[in-house]
Scaffold this motif. Structure first.
Motif, PDB file in Angstrom:
ATOM      1  N   ARG A 144       0.728  -1.280  -0.018  1.00  0.00           N
ATOM      2  CA  ARG A 144      -0.098   0.092  -0.087  1.00  0.00           C
ATOM      3  C   ARG A 144       0.861   1.093  -0.053  1.00  0.00           C
ATOM      4  N   LEU A 188       1.818   1.953  -3.602  1.00  0.00           N
ATOM      5  CA  LEU A 188       0.834   2.330  -4.399  1.00  0.00           C
ATOM      6  C   LEU A 188       0.720   4.073  -4.137  1.00  0.00           C
ATOM      7  N   ARG A 196       0.958   0.555 -11.577  1.00  0.00           N
ATOM      8  CA  ARG A 196       0.007   0.514 -10.390  1.00  0.00           C
ATOM      9  C   ARG A 196      -0.938  -0.744 -10.576  1.00  0.00           C
ATOM     10  N   GLU A 240      -1.399  -3.635  -7.595  1.00  0.00           N
ATOM     11  CA  GLU A 240      -2.482  -4.317  -7.093  1.00  0.00           C
ATOM     12  C   GLU A 240      -2.626  -5.514  -7.463  1.00  0.00           C
ATOM     13  N   ILE A 284     -10.398  -6.041  -5.235  1.00  0.00           N
ATOM     14  CA  ILE A 284      -9.120  -5.507  -5.948  1.00  0.00           C
ATOM     15  C   ILE A 284      -9.295  -6.115  -7.714  1.00  0.00           C
ATOM     16  N   GLN A 341     -11.895  -4.021  -9.325  1.00  0.00           N
ATOM     17  CA  GLN A 341     -11.282  -2.750  -9.691  1.00  0.00           C
ATOM     18  C   GLN A 341     -10.364  -2.910 -11.021  1.00  0.00           C
TER      19      GLN A 341
END
Length: 711
Positions: free
Chosen positions: A91, A94, A103, A107, A126, A129
């Protein structure tokens, strides 16, 4: 599980190791995510070494890509034992603006670690996304595949991973490469290949799985990731040992061990693979020593989850070394870690081992509670091979303590499950054989032609070089000596290649091209090594009933389909350490070296029913096929007279003859032979029928499955 079953389980477990996901088993989620303990220095140091190794990636990647790949590999490896620390680090990555272009890969790695920690809902979030991002569909599918894999669904995981691989792999090399081209997302591609190999193994598609592993190794070597390379080399060692190629297995293992030096967790992995190889050889003492050494290394690294996995494997080993109390102790040490990580697959294996050990200790009520939990955890699992093995182990345990009714019930459950698996995989197996032999035969022919041409070119070159040497001797003695040295080096190299080519041809000549079983030549080689003076063990001679009618009435294509399916069913019915040989035409021979005399009858019955209960699907339609079997255990009781292996084969063949003459679809086994010396044995062999009639030879009969009446 039995020694060979432990090896199978560890082999399947090892497929989970590649890429730093840990030792063997999937994670699953119903409990809360564990609290974050402080990572020990050994775990962090090992992960740092993996990162520094990846820092040496080839120049085809940019420095920024190499640095980020190193960090992702470090957190991926750390996440298996310390997921909370890995999640915090990812994290933080990120949040750094320098990594905006990569990115999605951060993830994806974060989702993998979340799944490792047991938080499947977060991993799915995730993935959702990623699905909405341009170019993120492949990573989303791959992350969902990881979730399926950790929930004990390897086949579904493989299907999703294949869809992801189609989008991921175009930029990555498919063979050996010295570097990675720009745009190759090698780490997700590697994880996709790892999941596909697991699915292929679960479907018994071992040739495809090995090809997938070799492609995985090429990627890891191109990326210079030593930790991942160690994992895949260990898996290839297991595959070689399974094919009865111990020398090649040891070569893979030696490469992995050399590459692992200086990395405690990588060294621990090599010890695990050594234990698997020892298990395949039936060397339980060496297996336990390797596992105990691996546990010591895991303790040194402070890797608590890997310690639990090793305790699980040790419990299995102790259970099959007549140490059920030690097995119970190890299983109960590991169980809290499996619960803390929501690792349902490890919990399922632990509780199964615990239930078998409790049965062996005659603690039937606690064992039933563990069995009920195993059934609950297995709900929705389509790995029927694993379930069949567990049923067989439980049945054997109940039989050992005299619980015959429960043992028989489990035996029938296992047989029904095996029949269902055979029905479901029949078409897949035939297709696999066709693809395998079409592609491998063409590739083998091309490779042999290339080698042969290269050797011929080498020979021509040597001849020309010899001529130059002759001319040079007349002109300059010193130059001629140099040229002679070059010529001799080339000749030695050509001879070495020729010997390697001959070894390859010899190995191919010992396999039956239709069934991929051993042929007579291989059996003779085995006998030459293990039965020169006195043959010991059991032989089962198997003959397909009325096979000529199949060819005459339905054609040779149907006959080939019957031969292929019968060979597959025989292989399924016997134990992994037993040698199955296509003896010729419709005859097969099974050499069971270590089977006990009281278990031989059960083995013959298993073969009869596995072959005869279900019809065989052929191009001409479904055909009902049965077989006749003659079997015996040597030396022949009660006198235990020594026999040459050729005599032993003849005795099994005579028993087969009586089975065929008495109606077929049955097995006839030699129980006792009233012979006090070798000369009497020869006389009985000369008139076997008369010896049976006078009861000098006593036979037992096992009837095959009842066949439906035909119109």
């Amino acid at each position: 599980m039995t020694g060979r079953r432990l090896g199978s389980r560890l082999a399947r477990a090892a497929l989970m190791l590649a890429g730093g996901v840990g030792l063997s088993l999937n994670t699953d989620g119903a409990f809360a995510k564990p609290a974050a303990p402080a990572a020990t220095s050994a775990v962090v140091a090992a992960a740092a070494r993996a990162a520094s190794s990846a820092q040496g990636a080839p120049a085809a990647l940019t420095p920024a890509d190499r640095a980020l790949d190193a960090q992702l590999g470090q957190f991926d490896r750390l996440g298996f034992n310390e997921p909370v620390q890995a999640i915090q680090g990812l994290r933080a990555l990120l949040a750094e603006p320098d990594h905006a272009s990569r990115r999605m890969h951060i993830e994806y790695t974060l989702g993998r670690v979340e799944a490792d920690s047991g938080d499947m809902d977060e991993a799915r979030r995730i993935a959702a996304q990623l699905e909405t991002r341009p170019g993120g569909r492949a990573l989303a599918r791959l992350l969902l595949a990881e979730v399926q894999d950790r929930r004990g669904q390897p086949v579904k995981a493989g299907e999703l991973a294949q869809l992801a691989l189609d989008d991921l792999s175009p930029a990555c090399p498919t063979g050996t490469s010295a570097s990675l081209p720009p745009g190759c997302a090698w780490r997700p591609t590697y994880h996709a290949l790892r999941l596909i190999a697991r699915a292929q193994s679960a479907l018994a598609q071992h040739a495809f799985a090995e090809n997938t592993l070799r492609r995985s190794l090429a990627l890891a070597q191109a990326a210079q990731d030593h930790y991942v390379s160690v994992q895949v080399m260990g898996q290839l060692a297991l595959a070689s040992q399974t094919r009865d190629e111990p020398a090649i297995a040891q070569q893979w293992l030696a490469q992995a061990s050399q590459l692992a030096q200086g990395d405690v967790l990588a060294m621990e992995r090599t010890r695990v693979y050594e234990s698997m190889i020892a298990s395949r050889r039936g060397d339980h003492k060496a297996q336990q020593l390797a596992l105990e050494d691996a546990l010591r290394l895991a303790q040194q690294a402070g890797a608590r989850r890997e310690m639990a996995l090793l305790q699980n494997n040790l419990a299995d080993s102790y259970m099959h070394s007549d140490q059920p109390a030690q097995a119970v102790k190890m299983a109960r040490l590991a169980l809290p870690v499996a619960l803390a990580f929501d690792d349902h697959s490890m919990e399922r294996t632990l509780r199964h081992n615990l239930s078998v050990a409790l049965v062996l200790q005659r603690q039937f009520e606690p064992a039933r509670r563990e069995i009920a939990r195993v059934v609950e955890l297995a709900e929705g699992d389509n790995d029927q091979v694993r379930r069949s093995l567990q049923l067989r182990e439980l049945g054997e345990a109940y039989a050992k303590v005299g619980q015959w009714r429960e043992s028989l019930r489990l035996y029938h459950m296992e047989r029904a499950l095996s029949a269902e698996t055979a029905q479901r995989n029949r078409e897949s197996s035939l297709q696999q054989l066709r693809l395998k032999y079409d592609s491998e035969a063409k590739q083998r022919d091309l490779e042999l032609l290339r080698r042969d041409q290269a050797l011929k070119d080498q020979e021509l070159g040597n001849r020309r070089l010899a001529q130059y040497v002759g001319i040079g001797l007349a002109a300059l003695l010193g130059l001629s000596l140099i040229l002679m040295g070059v010529m001799l080096a080339r000749v030695r190299d050509a001879n070495r290649k020729l010997k390697a080519n001959q070894s390859l041809l010899r190995a191919q000549s010992e396999r039956d091209p239709l069934t991929d079983l051993a042929n007579r030549r291989h059996f003779l080689a085995v006998m030459d090594r293990h039965a020169k003076d006195m043959f010991t063990g059991a032989l089962l001679m198997i003959d397909i009933d009325h096979f000529k009618h199949v060819n005459d009435r339905h054609g040779h294509a149907a006959g080939d389909a019957v031969i292929v399916e019968v060979s597959r069913r025989i292989t399924q019915a016997v134990r992994q350490e037993d040698l199955v040989v296509r003896w010729g035409g419709e005859e097969f021979l099974v050499f069971a070296r270590n089977v006990a005399p009281d278990q031989l009858q059960l083995l013959a019955e298993r073969i009869l029913f596995t072959l005869g209960e279900q019809p065989v699907q052929t191009p001409a339609g479904a055909l009902q096929v049965t077989c006749s079997i003659g079997f015996a255990h040597f030396p022949l009781p009660p006198a235990q007279l020594a026999l040459h292996w050729e005599q032993a084969v003849n005795w099994a063949d005579m028993a087969l003859y009586t089975a065929k003459s008495q109606g077929r679809n049955r097995a006839r086994g030699i129980v006792t032979v009233a012979a006090g010396d070798a000369q009497t044995l020869i006389q009985i062999e000369a008139d076997f029928d008369a010896a049976c009639s006078s009861e000098r030879v006593q036979l037992q009969t096992i009837l095959g499955p009842v066949q439906p009446e035909t119109a």
